[in-house]
Design a protein around this motif. Structure first.
Motif, short mmCIF file in Angstrom:
data_model
loop_
_atom_site.label_atom_id
_atom_site.label_comp_id
_atom_site.label_asym_id
_atom_site.label_seq_id
_atom_site.Cartn_x
_atom_site.Cartn_y
_atom_site.Cartn_z
N HIS A 145 30.41 34.36 42.62
CA HIS A 145 31.39 35.44 42.81
C HIS A 145 32.57 35.37 41.85
O HIS A 145 33.22 36.38 41.60
N VAL A 146 32.88 34.19 41.29
CA VAL A 146 34.03 34.12 40.36
C VAL A 146 33.57 34.09 38.90
O VAL A 146 34.34 33.76 38.01
N ARG A 229 44.33 38.02 42.90
CA ARG A 229 43.88 36.70 43.36
C ARG A 229 43.71 36.71 44.87
O ARG A 229 44.16 37.63 45.55
N GLU A 230 43.09 35.68 45.37
CA GLU A 230 42.77 35.68 46.80
C GLU A 230 43.98 35.34 47.67
O GLU A 230 43.99 35.67 48.85
N ARG A 231 44.96 34.63 47.09
CA ARG A 231 46.21 34.36 47.80
C ARG A 231 47.35 34.81 46.90
O ARG A 231 47.19 34.93 45.70
N ALA A 235 46.69 30.36 43.18
CA ALA A 235 45.27 30.74 43.13
C ALA A 235 44.97 31.31 41.75
O ALA A 235 45.81 31.97 41.14
N LEU A 238 40.99 36.44 40.08
CA LEU A 238 39.64 37.00 40.21
C LEU A 238 39.40 37.92 39.02
O LEU A 238 38.34 37.91 38.41
N ASN A 303 29.23 39.06 42.01
CA ASN A 303 30.54 39.38 41.42
C ASN A 303 30.69 40.85 41.02
O ASN A 303 31.61 41.18 40.25
N LYS A 306 34.01 42.75 40.95
CA LYS A 306 34.99 42.66 39.87
C LYS A 306 35.05 43.92 39.01
O LYS A 306 36.05 44.15 38.34
N SER A 338 51.22 39.98 41.19
CA SER A 338 50.18 39.88 42.21
C SER A 338 49.78 41.27 42.66
O SER A 338 50.61 42.15 42.76
N GLY A 341 45.01 41.89 47.92
CA GLY A 341 43.96 40.90 48.11
C GLY A 341 42.62 41.51 47.77
O GLY A 341 42.54 42.68 47.41
N VAL A 342 41.59 40.75 47.89
CA VAL A 342 40.26 41.22 47.53
C VAL A 342 39.88 42.46 48.33
O VAL A 342 39.42 43.46 47.79
#
Ligand SMILES: Cc1cc2nc3c(=O)[nH]c(=O)nc-3n(C[C@H](O)[C@H](O)[C@H](O)COP(=O)(O)OP(=O)(O)OC[C@H]3O[C@@H](n4cnc5c(N)ncnc54)[C@H](O)[C@@H]3O)c2cc1C
Ligand code: SF4
Length: 350
Positions: A145-146, A229-231, A235, A238, A303, A306, A338, A341-342
């Motif tokens: 996934h990344v 990013r996830e956080r 982090a 992505l 992924n 993305k 930022s 989130g995803v």
């Protein structure tokens, strides 16, 4: 942990000579990347040559731009008034990475030379051509996934993790080095390699070649960096996007766009750049450019998210850089860099 020797370099020349003559030697600067790899058993050097005390810690005016010494900390570069005012994408990208404590010791040379965050690379029980050439690639059939959308090979689908490398690629920074054959200049977009059949090689640097500075060329346009990013902190990206726009009246004279965490190197969106040049900024134009940038994407099993995420991020980065849309947070802070989130990004792909 594998036993190794440690030596502090007194000069750049001595550091280069020491590493060049010893195939098992390597440079270490802040150690925030290298020491993790040592502890994880991913990397087993015989000698660490510490370059952190070399006099490479200045930010100076250079040919109308800025010269950032290789040993300048990520914190110092991000906080520099010149960097913030003239190259905000660099400051934003640095502030979007790692944590305050890590940025305080991480160096400007070490950051773009950090290795992939592919989890299989960091697990010595897994097949990985980057860690052990010829062993295979666990990510191909694993949870990818990344991993990469562009420029991957049958040997490796990893992405490059540095945030600031993406901004430096968009700004056409230049890397100054001192190597076994003397000094040379490398255009930043040429520093990192695609994996091909030799994914163990991340860059075109030779063994023993020391980065002495990163030069930002004269630039009077606007630049901006965004990262998903996830956080909200601490982090890796992505997907990320750096934009550098130079205007000619109401029109874009020159656009440079680099995408992060989508390839083995910062990925310049050259088809989109060509589409933007000479045009008046509009959201419709930016959406067409983002479509062009991702038209050649080759998603893996896990992924594909993305692609819409990256398109959306690129549109937003272009809108904010061109001032068609205000910045979503205070400029130069991790909050501004930022984006949600995803889940939020995937829910509204276009
Ligand atoms: C928990 C955690 C979270 C992180 N999150 C992020 C993130 O979100 N975004 C991000 O971009 N980064 C992130 N990082 C990575 C961090 O930014 C890098 O570890 C750091 O920038 C590396 O710099 P360093 O000086 O410590 O390099 P080192 O670890 O000392 O060295 C890294 C590499 O650079 C080489 N090297 C160092 N100096 C030179 C030189 N002058 N010439 C030639 N080679 C040299 C070393 O040989 C080594 O290969 C994170 C790290 C950690 C531990
Ligand atoms: S993607 Fe690259 S780094 Fe990851 S397991 Fe495969 S070869 Fe190793």
């Amino acid at each position: 942990m594998h036993p190794f020797q440690y030596q502090r370099a007194d000069s750049a020349e001595q550091a280069v000579a020491t590493v060049t003559k010893n195939p098992a030697a390597t440079f270490i600067a802040g150690g925030t990347s290298h020491v993790d790899l040592l502890k994880e058993g991913v990397y087993r050097p015989g000698l660490l040559v510490d370059v952190s005390a070399l006099p490479l810690r200045q930010i100076t005016a250079h040919e109308g731009g800025l010269r950032i010494g290789a040993g300048v900390s990520n914190t110092a570069a991000a906080a520099s008034a010149e960097v913030r005012q003239r190259y905000p994408a660099v400051s934003e990208a640095l502030l979007a990475g790692a944590s305050v404590q890590i940025r305080n010791v991480a160096s400007m040379a070490g950051n773009p030379l950090q290795r992939t965050r592919c989890p299989y690379f960091r697990d010595p029980t897994q097949a990985c051509n980057k860690r052990e050439p010829g062993s295979g690639c666990a990510a191909l059939e694993g949870y990818n996934h990344v991993h990469a959308l562009f420029g991957a090979s049958a040997a490796c689908v990893a992405t490059h993790p540095s945030d600031v490398a993406v901004a430096l690629a968009a700004l056409d920074a230049r890397v100054q080095t001192l190597g076994p054959k003397g000094p040379r200049t490398i255009a930043f977009p040429e520093l990192h390699r695609l994996p091909g059949t030799t994914p163990h090689l991340d860059t075109i640097l030779e063994h023993g070649e020391l980065i002495t500075s990163i030069d930002l060329p004269a630039f009077t346009g606007r630049s901006h960096y965004l990262k998903v990013r996830e956080r909200a902190s601490y982090a890796y990206a992505l997907v990320s996007c750096a934009v550098a726009l130079e205007m000619d009246g109401p029109n874009i004279r020159r656009a440079r766009v680099a995408l992060g965490s989508v390839a083995h190197k910062p990925w310049r969106a050259t088809s989109a750049e060509a589409m933007l040049a000479g045009q008046r900024p509009t959201e419709q134009l930016f959406r067409a450019a983002a479509d062009a940038a991702f038209a050649e994407a080759k998603p893996l099993k896990h992924n594909a998210y993305k692609v819409p995420m990256g398109r959306q991020l690129m549109v937003r980065a272009l809108l904010e850089t061109s001032s068609l849309q205000p910045l979503q947070g205070p400029a130069g802070t991790a909050f501004a860099a930022s984006v949600g989130g995803v889940a939020g990004q995937v829910a509204s792909p276009r």
